[in-house]
Design a protein around this motif. Sequence first.
Motif, PDB file in Angstrom:
ATOM      1  N   VAL A  83     -41.457  15.838 -48.747  1.00  0.00           N
ATOM      2  CA  VAL A  83     -40.303  15.368 -47.977  1.00  0.00           C
ATOM      3  C   VAL A  83     -40.749  14.329 -46.953  1.00  0.00           C
ATOM      4  CG1 VAL A  83     -38.547  16.008 -46.306  1.00  0.00           C
ATOM      5  CG2 VAL A  83     -38.932  17.460 -48.286  1.00  0.00           C
ATOM      6  N   VAL A  84     -41.810  14.663 -46.213  1.00  0.00           N
ATOM      7  CA  VAL A  84     -42.315  13.732 -45.199  1.00  0.00           C
ATOM      8  C   VAL A  84     -42.820  12.445 -45.842  1.00  0.00           C
ATOM      9  CG1 VAL A  84     -44.084  13.408 -43.429  1.00  0.00           C
ATOM     10  CG2 VAL A  84     -42.870  15.590 -43.585  1.00  0.00           C
ATOM     11  N   MET A  85     -43.570  12.571 -46.931  1.00  0.00           N
ATOM     12  CA  MET A  85     -44.092  11.373 -47.587  1.00  0.00           C
ATOM     13  C   MET A  85     -42.970  10.535 -48.181  1.00  0.00           C
ATOM     14  SD  MET A  85     -47.145  11.577 -46.827  1.00  0.00           S
ATOM     15  CE  MET A  85     -47.490   9.998 -47.615  1.00  0.00           C
ATOM     16  N   GLY A  86     -41.942  11.195 -48.714  1.00  0.00           N
ATOM     17  CA  GLY A  86     -40.799  10.454 -49.221  1.00  0.00           C
ATOM     18  C   GLY A  86     -40.081   9.680 -48.133  1.00  0.00           C
ATOM     19  N   GLY A  96     -37.727   6.013 -46.607  1.00  0.00           N
ATOM     20  CA  GLY A  96     -36.810   6.209 -45.499  1.00  0.00           C
ATOM     21  C   GLY A  96     -35.864   7.367 -45.779  1.00  0.00           C
ATOM     22  N   SER A  97     -34.804   7.436 -44.991  1.00  0.00           N
ATOM     23  CA  SER A  97     -33.812   8.497 -45.161  1.00  0.00           C
ATOM     24  C   SER A  97     -32.799   8.057 -46.205  1.00  0.00           C
ATOM     25  CB  SER A  97     -33.115   8.792 -43.828  1.00  0.00           C
ATOM     26  OG  SER A  97     -34.043   9.270 -42.879  1.00  0.00           O
ATOM     27  N   LEU A 111     -33.428  17.455 -43.963  1.00  0.00           N
ATOM     28  CA  LEU A 111     -34.474  16.775 -43.202  1.00  0.00           C
ATOM     29  C   LEU A 111     -34.466  15.261 -43.373  1.00  0.00           C
ATOM     30  CD1 LEU A 111     -37.389  19.230 -44.061  1.00  0.00           C
ATOM     31  CD2 LEU A 111     -36.127  19.115 -41.907  1.00  0.00           C
ATOM     32  N   ALA A 112     -34.022  14.782 -44.548  1.00  0.00           N
ATOM     33  CA  ALA A 112     -34.296  13.380 -44.867  1.00  0.00           C
ATOM     34  C   ALA A 112     -33.141  12.614 -45.473  1.00  0.00           C
ATOM     35  CB  ALA A 112     -35.485  13.317 -45.829  1.00  0.00           C
ATOM     36  N   GLY A 143     -27.062  19.523 -47.379  1.00  0.00           N
ATOM     37  CA  GLY A 143     -28.102  19.745 -46.391  1.00  0.00           C
ATOM     38  C   GLY A 143     -27.861  18.979 -45.105  1.00  0.00           C
ATOM     39  N   ALA A 144     -27.424  17.735 -45.220  1.00  0.00           N
ATOM     40  CA  ALA A 144     -27.129  16.937 -44.027  1.00  0.00           C
ATOM     41  C   ALA A 144     -25.975  17.539 -43.241  1.00  0.00           C
ATOM     42  CB  ALA A 144     -26.812  15.498 -44.428  1.00  0.00           C
ATOM     43  N   ARG A 145     -24.974  18.073 -43.927  1.00  0.00           N
ATOM     44  CA  ARG A 145     -23.851  18.719 -43.242  1.00  0.00           C
ATOM     45  C   ARG A 145     -24.306  19.988 -42.523  1.00  0.00           C
ATOM     46  NH1 ARG A 145     -19.343  15.629 -42.309  1.00  0.00           N
ATOM     47  NH2 ARG A 145     -19.105  14.185 -44.063  1.00  0.00           N
TER      48      ARG A 145
END
Length: 268
Positions: free
Chosen positions: A108-111, A116-117, A197-198, A204-206
């Motif tokens: 997730v972090v590397m993506g 970006g997001s 997270l991303a 997930g964003a909601r």
Amino acid sequence: MSRKARDTALVAAGTAVLLGLWQLWAARQPAVLVPSPAETADALGRLAADGVLYEEVVRSLGRALTGSVLALLIGVAWGLIGGGSSLAEGLGRPLRALLLGIPPIVPVVMGMVWWGSGGEVPVFVATLVSVPVVAVAIAEAVRALDPELREMATAFRVPLVHRLRHLVLPALTAPLLASVALVTTTSLRTVIMAELLAAPDGVGARIATARTNLATDEVFAWAAVAVAVALLAEHLLIGPLRRRARRWRGDPAAGGPAGEPVLERTIP
């Protein structure tokens, strides 16, 4: 009572017990910490009325489906190659161990660093998490094929199409169906985690937005939606596939379930 009716009654009873325990838990906690089933249902109704529910569920399902298809294509190919070649299995084992052991938060972090997001990150993470699981299941199934049947097929020069249809595919049916079921549910959960997270949108964003606003009833509502969608997908997808596989393997015209009679009939 038939077996199907009994199973349905047991599922309904188990659901009622869970709802009852949830209600008891919510009665002992403030609503901001644990909303009740009724409050969660109200929040779910608001989300549906606003049109947000359908839009975000479809977006997350699309990402999960994309990740699942990619994981199955890559994993099946990897498993077939690794299961049929000890050299390929040895070379691919370190990469498989790396993918199995890496925490999902790392991709997730590397993506986020690479893209970006955006929607690419959840698809990437869902694919990466599921590929080694599929590869292991398929490789084990290939290695479990009866060596005597394979030798007989080679000795009698059974055409490759017949080998795939009557020897390889029946052996891969069970692990492939298990992989589809696992990848479908795992991809949805992974996508929602990665979106939290991303990604700027999706279920997930909601959930992240509701958490920030301390709208716990909406968090519970989105969680209930995710569980319902996963169960519905498994019921609509895996059930028909499993029934189709049973008919295929048990069809008398196909020579029985194990594949051996069919293989014998294909030998000239």
